[in-house]
Scaffold this motif. Structure first.
Motif, PDB file in Angstrom:
ATOM      1  N   ILE A   2       1.059  -1.179  -0.284  1.00  0.00           N
ATOM      2  CA  ILE A   2       0.156  -0.462   0.125  1.00  0.00           C
ATOM      3  C   ILE A   2       1.009   1.188  -0.456  1.00  0.00           C
ATOM      4  O   ILE A   2       2.016   1.197   1.248  1.00  0.00           O
ATOM      5  CB  ILE A   2      -1.292   0.023   0.757  1.00  0.00           C
ATOM      6  CG1 ILE A   2      -1.894  -0.992   1.386  1.00  0.00           C
ATOM      7  CG2 ILE A   2      -1.299   1.364   1.100  1.00  0.00           C
ATOM      8  CD1 ILE A   2      -2.357  -1.125   2.718  1.00  0.00           C
ATOM      9  N   TYR A   3       0.458   2.507  -1.466  1.00  0.00           N
ATOM     10  CA  TYR A   3       1.580   3.247  -1.163  1.00  0.00           C
ATOM     11  C   TYR A   3       1.112   4.982  -1.288  1.00  0.00           C
ATOM     12  O   TYR A   3      -0.365   5.026  -1.612  1.00  0.00           O
ATOM     13  CB  TYR A   3       2.317   3.052  -2.653  1.00  0.00           C
ATOM     14  CG  TYR A   3       3.407   4.531  -2.749  1.00  0.00           C
ATOM     15  CD1 TYR A   3       4.969   4.522  -2.530  1.00  0.00           C
ATOM     16  CD2 TYR A   3       3.131   4.985  -3.039  1.00  0.00           C
ATOM     17  CE1 TYR A   3       5.737   4.882  -2.695  1.00  0.00           C
ATOM     18  CE2 TYR A   3       4.100   6.572  -3.204  1.00  0.00           C
ATOM     19  CZ  TYR A   3       5.509   6.287  -3.122  1.00  0.00           C
ATOM     20  OH  TYR A   3       6.289   7.424  -3.220  1.00  0.00           O
ATOM     21  N   PHE A   4       1.084   5.350   0.091  1.00  0.00           N
ATOM     22  CA  PHE A   4       0.605   6.589   0.396  1.00  0.00           C
ATOM     23  C   PHE A   4       1.303   7.743   1.394  1.00  0.00           C
ATOM     24  O   PHE A   4       1.580   7.826   2.052  1.00  0.00           O
ATOM     25  CB  PHE A   4      -0.287   5.998   1.873  1.00  0.00           C
ATOM     26  CG  PHE A   4      -1.465   5.227   1.816  1.00  0.00           C
ATOM     27  CD1 PHE A   4      -1.752   4.729   0.948  1.00  0.00           C
ATOM     28  CD2 PHE A   4      -2.202   5.173   2.968  1.00  0.00           C
ATOM     29  CE1 PHE A   4      -3.299   4.790   0.659  1.00  0.00           C
ATOM     30  CE2 PHE A   4      -3.675   4.338   3.224  1.00  0.00           C
ATOM     31  CZ  PHE A   4      -3.985   3.960   1.910  1.00  0.00           C
ATOM     32  N   VAL A 304      10.318   5.628  13.815  1.00  0.00           N
ATOM     33  CA  VAL A 304       9.595   4.450  14.238  1.00  0.00           C
ATOM     34  C   VAL A 304       8.472   4.116  13.708  1.00  0.00           C
ATOM     35  O   VAL A 304       8.561   3.050  13.661  1.00  0.00           O
ATOM     36  CB  VAL A 304       9.917   4.319  16.399  1.00  0.00           C
ATOM     37  CG1 VAL A 304       9.620   3.196  16.237  1.00  0.00           C
ATOM     38  CG2 VAL A 304      10.880   4.799  16.636  1.00  0.00           C
ATOM     39  N   ILE A 305       7.448   4.695  13.542  1.00  0.00           N
ATOM     40  CA  ILE A 305       5.958   4.546  13.594  1.00  0.00           C
ATOM     41  C   ILE A 305       6.292   3.821  11.656  1.00  0.00           C
ATOM     42  O   ILE A 305       5.651   2.928  10.864  1.00  0.00           O
ATOM     43  CB  ILE A 305       4.785   5.298  13.417  1.00  0.00           C
ATOM     44  CG1 ILE A 305       4.706   5.254  14.927  1.00  0.00           C
ATOM     45  CG2 ILE A 305       3.813   4.760  12.468  1.00  0.00           C
ATOM     46  CD1 ILE A 305       4.018   6.944  14.604  1.00  0.00           C
ATOM     47  N   VAL A 306       7.049   4.605  10.368  1.00  0.00           N
ATOM     48  CA  VAL A 306       7.138   4.433   9.616  1.00  0.00           C
ATOM     49  C   VAL A 306       7.985   3.211   8.865  1.00  0.00           C
ATOM     50  O   VAL A 306       7.720   3.195   8.198  1.00  0.00           O
ATOM     51  CB  VAL A 306       7.683   5.441   8.999  1.00  0.00           C
ATOM     52  CG1 VAL A 306       8.314   4.745   7.583  1.00  0.00           C
ATOM     53  CG2 VAL A 306       7.360   6.790   9.160  1.00  0.00           C
ATOM     54  N   GLY A 313       4.203  -3.797   5.179  1.00  0.00           N
ATOM     55  CA  GLY A 313       3.381  -3.917   3.358  1.00  0.00           C
ATOM     56  C   GLY A 313       2.945  -2.665   2.961  1.00  0.00           C
ATOM     57  O   GLY A 313       2.817  -2.152   2.090  1.00  0.00           O
ATOM     58  N   ILE A 314       3.377  -1.441   4.143  1.00  0.00           N
ATOM     59  CA  ILE A 314       2.853   0.017   3.899  1.00  0.00           C
ATOM     60  C   ILE A 314       3.502   1.122   3.818  1.00  0.00           C
ATOM     61  O   ILE A 314       4.264   1.472   5.404  1.00  0.00           O
ATOM     62  CB  ILE A 314       1.475  -0.088   5.446  1.00  0.00           C
ATOM     63  CG1 ILE A 314       0.382  -0.452   5.347  1.00  0.00           C
ATOM     64  CG2 ILE A 314       1.064   1.634   5.303  1.00  0.00           C
ATOM     65  CD1 ILE A 314      -0.679  -1.048   6.272  1.00  0.00           C
ATOM     66  N   ILE A 315       3.912   2.014   2.924  1.00  0.00           N
ATOM     67  CA  ILE A 315       4.511   3.354   2.530  1.00  0.00           C
ATOM     68  C   ILE A 315       4.387   4.164   3.437  1.00  0.00           C
ATOM     69  O   ILE A 315       2.804   5.167   2.007  1.00  0.00           O
ATOM     70  CB  ILE A 315       5.091   3.145   0.992  1.00  0.00           C
ATOM     71  CG1 ILE A 315       5.847   2.034   0.783  1.00  0.00           C
ATOM     72  CG2 ILE A 315       6.180   4.538   1.138  1.00  0.00           C
ATOM     73  CD1 ILE A 315       6.736   1.476   1.873  1.00  0.00           C
ATOM     74  N   ILE A 316       4.650   4.952   4.069  1.00  0.00           N
ATOM     75  CA  ILE A 316       4.172   6.249   4.692  1.00  0.00           C
ATOM     76  C   ILE A 316       5.257   7.775   4.651  1.00  0.00           C
ATOM     77  O   ILE A 316       6.675   6.348   4.704  1.00  0.00           O
ATOM     78  CB  ILE A 316       3.334   6.322   5.740  1.00  0.00           C
ATOM     79  CG1 ILE A 316       3.944   5.497   6.868  1.00  0.00           C
ATOM     80  CG2 ILE A 316       1.723   5.220   5.000  1.00  0.00           C
ATOM     81  CD1 ILE A 316       3.210   5.934   8.226  1.00  0.00           C
ATOM     82  N   PHE A 363      -4.899   0.289   5.520  1.00  0.00           N
ATOM     83  CA  PHE A 363      -4.075   0.386   6.847  1.00  0.00           C
ATOM     84  C   PHE A 363      -4.402   1.464   8.153  1.00  0.00           C
ATOM     85  O   PHE A 363      -3.615   0.723   9.287  1.00  0.00           O
ATOM     86  CB  PHE A 363      -4.187   2.233   5.929  1.00  0.00           C
ATOM     87  CG  PHE A 363      -3.096   3.439   7.144  1.00  0.00           C
ATOM     88  CD1 PHE A 363      -2.168   3.226   6.796  1.00  0.00           C
ATOM     89  CD2 PHE A 363      -4.096   4.103   7.527  1.00  0.00           C
ATOM     90  CE1 PHE A 363      -1.369   4.248   8.163  1.00  0.00           C
ATOM     91  CE2 PHE A 363      -3.328   5.208   8.559  1.00  0.00           C
ATOM     92  CZ  PHE A 363      -2.046   4.899   8.293  1.00  0.00           C
ATOM     93  N   ILE A 364      -5.607   1.416   8.136  1.00  0.00           N
ATOM     94  CA  ILE A 364      -6.346   1.685  10.077  1.00  0.00           C
ATOM     95  C   ILE A 364      -6.198   0.369  10.660  1.00  0.00           C
ATOM     96  O   ILE A 364      -5.287   0.196  11.510  1.00  0.00           O
ATOM     97  CB  ILE A 364      -7.600   2.371   9.429  1.00  0.00           C
ATOM     98  CG1 ILE A 364      -7.691   3.332   9.247  1.00  0.00           C
ATOM     99  CG2 ILE A 364      -8.556   2.234  11.334  1.00  0.00           C
ATOM    100  CD1 ILE A 364      -7.053   4.526   9.956  1.00  0.00           C
ATOM    101  N   LYS A 365      -6.470  -1.071  10.029  1.00  0.00           N
ATOM    102  CA  LYS A 365      -6.171  -2.195  11.066  1.00  0.00           C
ATOM    103  C   LYS A 365      -4.777  -2.169  11.347  1.00  0.00           C
ATOM    104  O   LYS A 365      -4.565  -2.496  12.337  1.00  0.00           O
ATOM    105  CB  LYS A 365      -6.938  -2.587   9.902  1.00  0.00           C
ATOM    106  CG  LYS A 365      -6.380  -4.617  10.374  1.00  0.00           C
ATOM    107  CD  LYS A 365      -7.213  -6.053   9.581  1.00  0.00           C
ATOM    108  CE  LYS A 365      -6.992  -6.569  10.713  1.00  0.00           C
ATOM    109  NZ  LYS A 365      -7.529  -8.105   8.850  1.00  0.00           N
ATOM    110  N   VAL A 366      -3.717  -2.384  10.222  1.00  0.00           N
ATOM    111  CA  VAL A 366      -2.844  -2.666  10.676  1.00  0.00           C
ATOM    112  C   VAL A 366      -2.177  -1.240  11.301  1.00  0.00           C
ATOM    113  O   VAL A 366      -1.043  -1.816  12.132  1.00  0.00           O
ATOM    114  CB  VAL A 366      -1.821  -2.421   9.246  1.00  0.00           C
ATOM    115  CG1 VAL A 366      -0.030  -2.726   9.549  1.00  0.00           C
ATOM    116  CG2 VAL A 366      -2.246  -4.110   8.460  1.00  0.00           C
ATOM    117  N   PHE A 367      -2.179   0.315  11.236  1.00  0.00           N
ATOM    118  CA  PHE A 367      -1.524   0.640  12.035  1.00  0.00           C
ATOM    119  C   PHE A 367      -2.078   0.816  14.013  1.00  0.00           C
ATOM    120  O   PHE A 367      -0.944   0.970  14.166  1.00  0.00           O
ATOM    121  CB  PHE A 367      -2.337   2.004  11.705  1.00  0.00           C
ATOM    122  CG  PHE A 367      -2.479   3.297  12.066  1.00  0.00           C
ATOM    123  CD1 PHE A 367      -0.679   4.004  12.267  1.00  0.00           C
ATOM    124  CD2 PHE A 367      -2.963   4.364  13.751  1.00  0.00           C
ATOM    125  CE1 PHE A 367      -0.171   5.513  12.521  1.00  0.00           C
ATOM    126  CE2 PHE A 367      -2.290   5.664  13.915  1.00  0.00           C
ATOM    127  CZ  PHE A 367      -1.139   5.276  13.677  1.00  0.00           C
TER     128      PHE A 367
END
Length: 382
Positions: A2-4, A304-306, A313-316, A363-367
């Motif tokens: 997921i590219y954010f 750390v969160i990034v 698998g989530i890019i912020i 994203f919300i679930k994993v976050f």
């Protein structure tokens, strides 16, 4: 994946990459050459210039191709300062500009120019009255970012333009890198003299962009040599990259028209869900670009969160890509009055028209899971 992180850069459209490759294979002649093979490349550049001008509703001769947003901002700011130094030596900008505006301004200060940095309120917006109050007889340039790259705040560009146009010797520059194809703007109606664009922010290619220069405005060139681009930007033209700009711009404008409501819905969903998490502090104002959302998690560092989300698998990102490796608090957030501890923990989610609600839900679930795990570790070690 997921590219954010689309404010840092966007994925080039397949059609854009195809255009670039085909042009470099078939029309690789130098556009400045006298022979017909080079002339074909020149024709392609001319056509692209006309297409871009048509999309942003300006004249073709007002488009100056550059290597991207940073060069365009430097050309606008330094080119104006050097060209009009006999008029005055004062520049007005904001405290939350991109580094490619702030650093040229600081360089000019070292050369004797005076720069006023207009403060922002808690929502990252400047007061037009502050701009008007800052104008002096020595003011030659007002440079304002349209959409802030970190928090998405939108400046009152038209109102500032109305103020600037009362002063005939002042040039008005707008950094529109984060606004193009996302937050509409009319260059003529807003009295803009110079405006910056970068292709890789709208699914074009890195290393290509352009500067809108209103007819009648003069600039001192930063790169001299072969006299390309009206002698303002010498160097062999990047034919493939230039044609790819036109392709990407047209496709992104069409995509925005078709998907803008989806993007609004995605951001609204993210804001609603994040607001329910006790340790989350949202920094992006309510009236901001639908493509950018900035927030912090109390007790956690942004980096750390990034990295934790990347492992899922989530890019912020944290701050802007140009500043993210400094590991210092966001200057934009500090200018808004956010305390250092919260500012150093800020992260940014930035969307494109390609993102989906399903990605936002994942994203919300994993976050939530990631933040719970990280905060548990932090509290255990206190």
């Amino acid at each position: 994946m997921i590219y954010f992180d689309n404010s840092a850069t966007t994925m080039p459209y397949d059609e854009v990459l195809d255009t670039y490759v085909k042009l470099n294979q078939r029309f690789y002649g130098n556009a400045s050459s006298l022979h017909n093979f080079g002339g074909k490349a020149e024709q392609l550049i001319t056509k692209a210039r006309e297409q871009i001008a048509d999309i942003i509703n300006v004249k073709p001769q007002e488009i100056i191709f550059t290597s991207g947003g940073t060069e365009a901002n430097n050309l606008a700011i330094k080119g104006t300062a050097f060209q009009y130094r006999n008029r005055g030596n004062h520049i007005i900008t904001t405290a939350i500009e991109h580094p490619s505006v702030l650093e040229p301004c600081r360089q000019l200060e070292e050369m004797g120019y005076k720069v006023t940095y207009i403060p922002v309120n808690s929502e990252g917006i400047i007061a037009t009255a502050d701009v008007e109050a800052a104008i002096t007889d020595e003011t030659i340039l007002v440079s304002i970012i349209h959409v802030n790259n970190e928090i998405g705040s939108i400046q009152p560009i038209k109102e500032i333009g109305d103020i600037v146009k009362k002063h005939s010797k002042i040039i008005y520059h707008v950094d529109n890198v984060q606004g193009v194809t996302k937050v509409p703007i009319n260059l003529y109606e807003n009295s803009i003299d110079l405006c910056t664009f970068s292709a890789h922010k709208f699914h074009g290619l890195k290393g290509s962009g352009f500067l809108f220069k209103r007819n009648g405005i003069k600039l001192d060139p930063l790169i001299s040599g072969g006299n390309q681009e009206q002698r303002l930007r010498s160097g062999t033209e990047n034919t493939g990259g230039i044609v790819a700009i036109a392709k990407a711009l047209r496709m992104s404008e069409n995509s925005h028209s078709q998907n803008k409501h989806t993007v609004h819905s995605i951001k609204s969903y993210l804001v609603e869900e994040l607001s329910r998490i006790p340790d989350v502090v949202i920094h992006s104002p309510k009236q901001s670009s639908p493509y950018i959302l900035n927030f912090s998690v109390n007790g956690l560092k942004g980096e750390v969160i990034v990295h934790a989300l990347e492992s899922e698998g989530i890019i912020i990102s944290t701050t802007s890509a140009c500043s993210s490796k400094d590991k210092t608090p966001s200057k934009t957030l500090q200018a808004m009055g956010v305390d250092e501890g919260c500012a150093i923990g800020a992260i940014r989610v930035s969307l494109s028209n390609n993102n989906t609600m399903e990605e936002a839900e994942q994203f919300i679930k994993v976050f939530k899971q990631t933040v719970d795990r990280l905060l548990t570790v932090v509290r255990r070690h206190k």
